[in-house]
Every structure is written in structure tokens, then in C-alpha cells.
Scaffold this motif. Structure first.
Motif, short mmCIF file in Angstrom:
data_model
loop_
_atom_site.label_atom_id
_atom_site.label_comp_id
_atom_site.label_asym_id
_atom_site.label_seq_id
_atom_site.Cartn_x
_atom_site.Cartn_y
_atom_site.Cartn_z
N THR A 48 -40.44 -4.54 5.63
CA THR A 48 -41.21 -3.62 4.80
C THR A 48 -42.19 -2.85 5.68
OG1 THR A 48 -42.92 -5.27 4.40
CG2 THR A 48 -41.06 -5.22 2.85
N ALA A 49 -42.82 -1.84 5.09
CA ALA A 49 -43.82 -1.06 5.82
C ALA A 49 -45.00 -1.94 6.21
CB ALA A 49 -44.29 0.11 4.96
N ARG A 64 -44.84 4.18 5.34
CA ARG A 64 -44.32 4.56 4.02
C ARG A 64 -43.97 6.05 4.00
NH1 ARG A 64 -45.05 0.32 0.57
NH2 ARG A 64 -46.75 -1.09 1.05
N CYS A 67 -40.77 6.60 5.83
CA CYS A 67 -39.63 6.13 5.03
C CYS A 67 -39.23 7.18 4.00
CB CYS A 67 -39.97 4.82 4.33
SG CYS A 67 -40.01 3.39 5.41
N ARG A 82 -37.62 0.52 -3.57
CA ARG A 82 -38.32 0.06 -2.36
C ARG A 82 -37.63 0.57 -1.11
NH1 ARG A 82 -41.02 -5.63 -3.15
NH2 ARG A 82 -41.60 -5.43 -5.32
#
Length: 102
Positions: A48-49, A64, A67, A82
Motif C-alpha cells: 500500500t501507499a 497515492r 498511483c 484500492r
């Protein structure tokens, strides 16, 4: 050889065939289990970030943003709502974009 000996040999052969087929089925189930376990291990190649921000000197908000961006070729994937970053490709992406303004 007498008929009884032949019958015994045929019975033994069929029993061996059954045992061999059971072993092959067990190996196939075990192999399927290994494939699933390999998939679970490979799933850890995504982060994840938040996780990326802990490993790199870049903030979570910037990860983020990268992404969500479509034109920079950032190594991320969207699953549902997500975003996940592909670990293996992240260092290569940093090298390829070194010196550019993110």
C-alpha cells in the motif's frame, strides 16, 4: 501356474494400481496446495501507499497521487477501489524517472 495364483496376482496388481492412483491424486492435491501457498507469498509483492512511505523517503500522499496518475507509468494496480504498488517494479521506476519532477 494355477488359477488361484493367477487370481492372487491379478488382485495384487489391481490393489497396486489403486494405491498408485491414490498417491497420484494426493500429489496433485498437495501440488494444488503448494500453488495456492505460492500465490499467497507472491501477493506480498504488492504494498500500500502507507507501506511504501515507510520504506522510501516519500510521503504517503505523494504515493497515492502517483498511483492515481495515468501518464507517469507508475507501477501500481487498482483492485476494487484500492491502489497497490508493485514492489518489484518500484525501484526500476525510480531509476527510470530519476531527475524528473514528480
Amino acid at each position: 501356474m494355477s488359477n488361484t495364483n493367477l487370481d492372487i496376482l491379478k488382485t495384487l496388481q489391481s490393489t497396486l494400481n489403486v494405491l498408485v492412483s491414490q498417491q497420484e491424486e494426493e500429489r496433485a492435491r498437495e501440488q494444488g496446495y503448494r500453488e495456492v501457498m505460492t500465490y499467497k507469498r507472491n501477493k506480498a509483492e504488492l504494498m500500500t501507499a502507507k507501506e511504501a512511505a515507510k520504506e522510501y523517503p516519500i510521503g504517503e500522499a505523494k504515493f497515492r497521487e502517483l498511483c492515481r496518475s495515468t501518464n507517469k507509468g507508475f507501477p501500481s494496480i487498482k483492485i476494487g477501489c484500492r491502489y497497490y504498488i508493485i514492489k518489484d517494479k518500484l525501484d526500476d521506476w525510480f531509476r527510470a524517472n530519476a531527475g524528473s519532477c514528480l
